[in-house]
Write a protein that holds these residues in place. Structure first.
Motif, PDB file in Angstrom:
ATOM      1  N   ASP A  94       1.999   9.605  11.959  1.00 20.74           N
ATOM      2  CA  ASP A  94       2.225   8.111  11.424  1.00 20.74           C
ATOM      3  C   ASP A  94       2.402   7.928   9.719  1.00 20.74           C
ATOM      4  O   ASP A  94       2.610   6.879   9.523  1.00 20.74           O
ATOM      5  N   TYR A 112       0.913  -1.083  -0.041  1.00 17.26           N
ATOM      6  CA  TYR A 112      -0.154  -0.114  -0.184  1.00 17.26           C
ATOM      7  C   TYR A 112       1.032   1.291  -0.105  1.00 17.26           C
ATOM      8  O   TYR A 112       0.380   2.206  -0.631  1.00 17.26           O
ATOM      9  N   ASP A 114      -0.573   8.170  -5.409  1.00 15.26           N
ATOM     10  CA  ASP A 114      -1.481   9.224  -5.172  1.00 15.26           C
ATOM     11  C   ASP A 114      -0.967  10.341  -5.081  1.00 15.26           C
ATOM     12  O   ASP A 114      -1.561  11.553  -5.468  1.00 15.26           O
TER      13      ASP A 114
END
Ligand code: TYM
Length: 331
Positions: free
Chosen positions: A147, A126, A133
């Motif tokens: 995070d 991912y 993206d």
């Protein structure tokens, strides 16, 4: 105008950590930057999802983006799967990301270390999709909570690697992490991050929580026996977390001002002030959320957003595929 991009993965309902660490900043930055804010639904399915619940969470996520103040006239708000180029560039980024890099990603490592079963290939790769993206839009900045910093750093590394190999393809993005509120902790365990996967449900305040329930969670927050409202995340993590929440929800009030206000007062008074600030913000968001659900704003926002985002993304993907040599007939 510099460009900014960020997204949220609504694997559950959005919570106060998402708001303070990310969404609040998307709203603040939309006047100053060209803002792309998307709903990361491809990322959602890296862990098992109930289809009905997922659909509701996705709808609520758009509604909450709007309810928190993102303005579709200023920001491009879209659903990740409405722009096919994310998946396609995600695959290409994956092919330029080393296993060693993916192995270092703490989110996956933590899940593995916790003994979670049936982790998927999607979850493992991912970060490469997240890199796509970001570079698909040549984002200069990526506002995220603490995070996600590691993932933006990986994006930089892969973008630089591809720029070196194929010539200038991508802008190299920088993470933007707020000084206060970048890691809001669980109210029931201030050594753990506030997260959607909070099993006890006491430590996490959801943006759509009933106000009474939210107040109860704040009043029940774990503190310490020091008895002083003082910012010291090491020795007073619970109180420091509540101070971060209060400051973030009240125009970034400085910690020394909060300390001065509660000098000589008990934790009960302090918690009540935090609960008031939390409930005032939730009420404002929820009122707007209900209006949005009753309107057609979600549909129009997503349609406009998909069109604007696709125009940028398709040009970038074409450039990348051409540079890599993946096309037979070059356009
Ligand atoms: P996600 O959905 O886990 O979190 C969304 C945003 O909320 C921040 N956040 C927090 N901030 C402060 N305190 C907390 N307790 C807290 N919990 C979450 C996250 O740091 C994040 O900014 N991979 C991303 C989604 C994503 C993305 C992207 C983000 C996919 N592609 C491209 C930026 C750019 C994620 O899972 O965030």
């Amino acid at each position: 105008m510099k460009r900014m991009l960020s997204g949220i993965k609504p694997t559950g309902q959005l919570h106060l950590g998402n708001y303070i660490g990310a969404l609040k900043h998307f709203v603040e930055y939309q006047d100053e930057y060209e803002m792309f804010a998307f709903i990361a639904n491809l990322h959602c399915i890296t862990v098992p999802q109930d289809p009905k619940e997922l659909q509701t969470n996705l709808r609520d996520c758009v509604a909450l983006y709007l309810a928190c103040g993102l303005d579709p006239k200023k920001a491009t708000i879209f659903l990740q799967t409405d722009v096919m180029e994310h998946a396609q560039l995600g695959y290409i980024m994956c092919c330029h990301t080393y296993l060693g890099e993916l192995n270092r990603m703490t989110q996956f490592k933590d899940k593995q270390a916790n003994g979670e079963q049936n982790l998927t290939g999607g979850l493992y790769t991912y970060p490469a999709l997240m890199a796509a993206d970001i570079v698909l839009y040549d984002a200069d900045y990526v506002p995220v909570g603490e995070d996600q910093k590691q993932h933006v750093e990986l994006t930089r590394d892969v973008a630089i690697r591809m720029n070196n190999r194929y010539g200038e393809l991508f802008r190299v993005p920088e993470p933007l992490i707020a000084k206060v509120g970048a890691r809001i902790m669980s109210l029931s365990d201030p050594n753990k991050k506030m997260s959607k996967s909070d099993e006890s449900n006491k430590g996490c305040i959801y943006l759509l929580d009933d106000l009474k329930a939210a107040r109860k969670k704040v009043m029940g927050a774990v503190t310490d026996s020091v008895g002083k409202v003082h910012y010291d995340p090491v020795n007073q993590p619970g109180i420091s977390n509540l101070m971060q929440i209060l400051s973030s929800l009240t125009n970034d009030r400085p910690f020394d001002e909060i300390e001065a206000e509660f000098e000589g007062k008990g934790y009960g008074d302090f918690k009540r002030a935090v609960a008031d600030a939390v409930c005032a913000k939730l009420e404002e968001i929820q009122n707007r959320y209900r209006e949005i659900l009753a309107s057609d704003l979600i549909e129009t926002t997503l349609a406009d957003g998909a069109a604007k985002a696709s125009a940028v993304a398709s040009a970038k993907l074409a450039k990348v595929q051409k540079a890599i040599g993946m096309e037979i007939i070059t356009r």
